[in-house]
Design a protein around this motif. Structure first.
Motif, short mmCIF file in Angstrom:
data_model
loop_
_atom_site.label_atom_id
_atom_site.label_comp_id
_atom_site.label_asym_id
_atom_site.label_seq_id
_atom_site.Cartn_x
_atom_site.Cartn_y
_atom_site.Cartn_z
N UNK A 391 0.86 -1.19 0.00
CA UNK A 391 0.00 0.00 0.00
C UNK A 391 0.89 1.23 0.00
N UNK A 392 0.51 2.21 -0.77
CA UNK A 392 1.32 3.43 -0.87
C UNK A 392 0.85 4.51 0.11
N UNK A 393 -0.47 4.56 0.38
CA UNK A 393 -0.97 5.60 1.28
C UNK A 393 -0.66 5.24 2.73
N UNK A 394 -0.43 6.26 3.54
CA UNK A 394 -0.12 6.06 4.94
C UNK A 394 -1.40 6.06 5.77
N UNK A 395 -1.39 5.30 6.84
CA UNK A 395 -2.55 5.24 7.73
C UNK A 395 -2.29 6.10 8.96
N UNK A 396 -3.25 6.93 9.28
CA UNK A 396 -3.19 7.74 10.48
C UNK A 396 -4.34 7.30 11.39
N UNK A 397 -4.02 7.01 12.65
CA UNK A 397 -5.02 6.45 13.55
C UNK A 397 -6.24 7.36 13.71
N UNK A 398 -6.01 8.63 13.87
CA UNK A 398 -7.15 9.55 14.07
C UNK A 398 -8.02 9.62 12.82
N UNK A 399 -7.38 9.63 11.63
CA UNK A 399 -8.16 9.62 10.39
C UNK A 399 -8.94 8.32 10.25
N UNK A 400 -8.30 7.21 10.61
CA UNK A 400 -8.98 5.92 10.53
C UNK A 400 -10.22 5.91 11.43
N UNK A 401 -10.07 6.39 12.65
CA UNK A 401 -11.20 6.42 13.58
C UNK A 401 -12.35 7.25 13.02
N UNK A 402 -12.03 8.38 12.41
CA UNK A 402 -13.05 9.27 11.86
C UNK A 402 -13.75 8.64 10.66
N UNK A 403 -12.97 8.09 9.73
CA UNK A 403 -13.54 7.52 8.50
C UNK A 403 -14.27 6.21 8.77
N UNK A 404 -13.67 5.36 9.62
CA UNK A 404 -14.27 4.06 9.91
C UNK A 404 -15.43 4.17 10.89
N UNK A 405 -15.47 5.26 11.64
CA UNK A 405 -16.52 5.40 12.64
C UNK A 405 -16.31 4.51 13.84
N UNK A 406 -15.03 4.26 14.16
CA UNK A 406 -14.67 3.40 15.29
C UNK A 406 -14.28 4.27 16.47
N UNK A 407 -14.78 3.92 17.63
CA UNK A 407 -14.50 4.70 18.83
C UNK A 407 -13.02 4.66 19.18
N UNK A 408 -12.47 5.78 19.67
CA UNK A 408 -11.07 5.77 20.11
C UNK A 408 -10.81 4.76 21.22
N UNK A 409 -11.86 4.36 21.91
CA UNK A 409 -11.69 3.41 23.00
C UNK A 409 -11.68 1.95 22.57
N UNK A 410 -11.85 1.69 21.26
CA UNK A 410 -11.83 0.30 20.78
C UNK A 410 -10.51 -0.35 21.16
#
Length: 417
Positions: A391-410
Motif C-alpha cells: 500500500x502506498x498511502x499512509x494510515x493515520x489512527x485519528x483519520x482511521x477512527x473518523x472515517x471508519x466510525x470506530x470509537x477511540x476506546x476500541x
C-alpha cells in the motif's frame, strides 16, 4: 381420366403422411408440455424446499429494545459480601472441570485493554511442579469490587466460552478461575495478536515481526478467509448463533498464519437471552453492518455474511477503512442507491465477486458460509501467491477512527498505537 389416376394416388399418400405427422404431433406435444410442466414444478418445489431448509438452518435473532431486565435471584436480598461468598462456594460442575490447577500460577501480567467486564491482559502461566516451558496466555478478569449480578454474568460468560468455543477457528479456552477472586477466564494467546494491527504493520511496510518475515499475499488472504468462514459456519449452522461483530479487529493471528475469531460478546448475549439487545447491537460500527441491521430488523446468519465481505475488503487492502470516501453517516443512503465499494487495486476478480455476493441487498441472495467456503476453496489455487500485498498511502489512527466510525476506546486500536 386414366392420366389423372396417379395424381389421385399421390394425394392419398400425402394425406396418410400428413395424418401420421398429426398423430405424432398429438403425442409429442402433450408429452413435451407435460415434461416441461413437471420440470418447472420440480424446480419450484426444489427452490421452495431449499429456501425453507436455508431458513431453518439460519438463526433468526430478534432485537430487544431497552436494557434487559435481570431476573431476581437468591443473592438480591443478601449483603454483597455474603452473596460473594455463596457464589464462590457454589461449585458448578462444568467450571470445575476447567478450574486452574493448583500447581499453575499466573505471572508477568501485562495490561492490554479494558473489555466488556474489565481488564484484559497478556500473562505467563508457569507450572511450579515442573521445569517445562511457560505458556503465554490472555486473561479476562473481573474486578474484585463488583456486584453479585456482575459476578453471575461473568460466570455465565465463562460457561458460554467453554461450551461454544471448541472449534479450531474460535479463540480457545484453557482454564478458568471461578472459586476464588478475581474471577478470571484464561484464553490461548496468539503470537501475532490482533489481525487489524498486523494488517497495519504490513501496510506500513513492517513485514519483519518478532524476527519473522511475513509476506501477506492474496492467496494467504484466501487461506485466512476460509478459516474464518469455517468458524462462522460453526457458530451459525451448528450452534444457531450469530457473531454479530465480524471484523479484522475481532480476529487473532498466530505466527503460522492460523486465525481465531474473538469478540464473541454479542454471540454470548444471544446464547444467554435468545435475543440481541439493541443497545449492544448498536455498538458495532455502521460500516460493518448489513442493511437489515441498519434498519433494525431481525438478524440472521446472512447479516454476518455481509460483514464477512467487509472483512475480506479489510484484509486485501491491509486494514484500510471500508467505504474510504464516505463518512459513516453517508453509508446507508448510498447503499440504498446500490453503491458498493469498488474493486481494490490488488484484489483479483474472483475475490471481488465473492465480496459483491456478500453485499447483496436482499439477505436471501447472499451465499451461506458453507457456500462461501466452497467458493473460496475453489478460487484459492488461482489467487496470486507470489506478489506481497503493498500500500502506498499512509494510515493515520485519528483519520482511521473518523472515517471508519470506530470509537477511540476500541481495544484493538489501542494495541496498534
Amino acid at each position: 381420366m386414366r392420366s389423372q389416376q396417379p395424381h389421385c394416388n399421390s394425394s392419398s399418400g400425402d394425406y396418410l403422411y400428413d395424418e401420421i405427422k398429426m398423430q405424432n404431433a398429438m403425442i409429442i406435444i402433450p408429452t413435451f408440455l407435460a415434461f416441461s410442466t413437471l420440470l418447472v414444478v420440480s424446480v419450484i418445489v426444489w427452490k421452495t424446499c431449499r429456501r425453507r431448509k436455508d431458513a431453518e438452518s439460519e438463526p433468526i435473532i430478534l432485537l430487544e429494545d431497552g436494557i434487559p431486565k435481570q431476573d431476581r435471584n437468591e443473592y438480591d436480598s443478601l449483603p454483597t459480601a455474603t452473596a460473594t461468598e455463596r457464589i464462590l462456594a457454589f461449585k458448578d460442575s462444568l467450571l470445575a472441570k476447567w478450574e486452574l490447577p493448583k500447581d499453575r500460577h499466573i505471572q508477568e501480567e501485562e495490561f492490554l485493554c479494558l473489555g466488556r467486564y474489565g481488564q484484559i491482559s497478556r500473562a505467563t502461566l508457569i507450572q511450579t511442579s515442573s521445569l517445562g516451558p511457560s505458556l503465554s496466555v490472555v486473561l479476562k478478569k473481573l474486578p474484585v469490587a463488583t456486584s453479585p449480578q456482575e459476578m453471575k454474568d461473568f460466570i455465565e460468560m465463562m460457561k458460554f466460552h467453554i461450551k461454544i468455543c471448541n472449534h479450531a477457528s474460535l479463540v480457545k479456552v484453557l482454564w478458568c478461575q471461578s472459586q476464588a477472586l478475581p474471577l478470571c477466564l484464561i484464553l490461548e494467546a496468539m503470537s501475532l495478536g490482533n489481525l487489524l494491527c498486523f494488517l497495519w504493520q504490513t501496510h506500513q511496510g513492517d513485514l519483519s515481526i518478532k524476527e519473522h518475515i511475513y509476506d501477506l499475499t492474496e492467496k494467504r488472504v484466501f487461506a485466512m478467509a476460509i478459516q474464518i468462514a469455517h468458524g462462522l459456519e460453526y457458530l451459525t449452522a451448528s450452534q444457531k448463533l450469530i457473531h454479530g461483530d465480524v471484523a479484522a479487529r475481532n480476529v487473532l493471528l498466530h505466527q503460522d498464519m492460523t486465525v481465531r475469531l474473538c469478540g464473541l460478546g454479542l454471540a454470548g448475549e444471544v446464547y444467554r437471552r435468545g435475543v440481541l439487545p439493541s443497545r449492544k447491537a448498536a455498538e458495532v460500527p455502521v460500516k460493518w453492518l448489513s442493511p437489515e441491521r441498519l434498519l433494525k430488523r431481525p438478524v440472521t446468519a446472512k447479516s454476518d455474511v455481509w460483514s464477512f465481505g467487509i472483512l475480506l475488503y479489510e484484509m486485501i487492502t491491509l486494514g484500510a477503512p471500508p467505504y474510504p470516501a464516505l463518512l459513516p453517516s453517508e453509508v446507508f443512503s448510498r447503499l440504498q442507491r446500490q453503491h458498493l465499494m469498488q474493486k481494490p487495486k490488488q484484489c483479483g476478480n474472483n475475490l471481488y465477486r465473492i465480496m459483491r455476493n456478500c453485499w447483496q441487498w436482499k439477505a436471501s441472495k447472499r451465499s451461506s458460509f458453507s457456500q462461501l467456503i466452497n467458493q473460496l476453496d475453489s478460487h484459492m489455487p488461482h489467487a496470486n501467491g507470489a506478489e506481497p500485498l503493498t500500500a502506498t498511502e499512509r494510515l493515520d489512527l485519528s483519520d482511521y477512527q473518523r472515517i471508519a466510525g470506530v470509537s477511540p476506546g476500541e481495544a484493538p486500536l489501542k494495541l496498534c498505537l
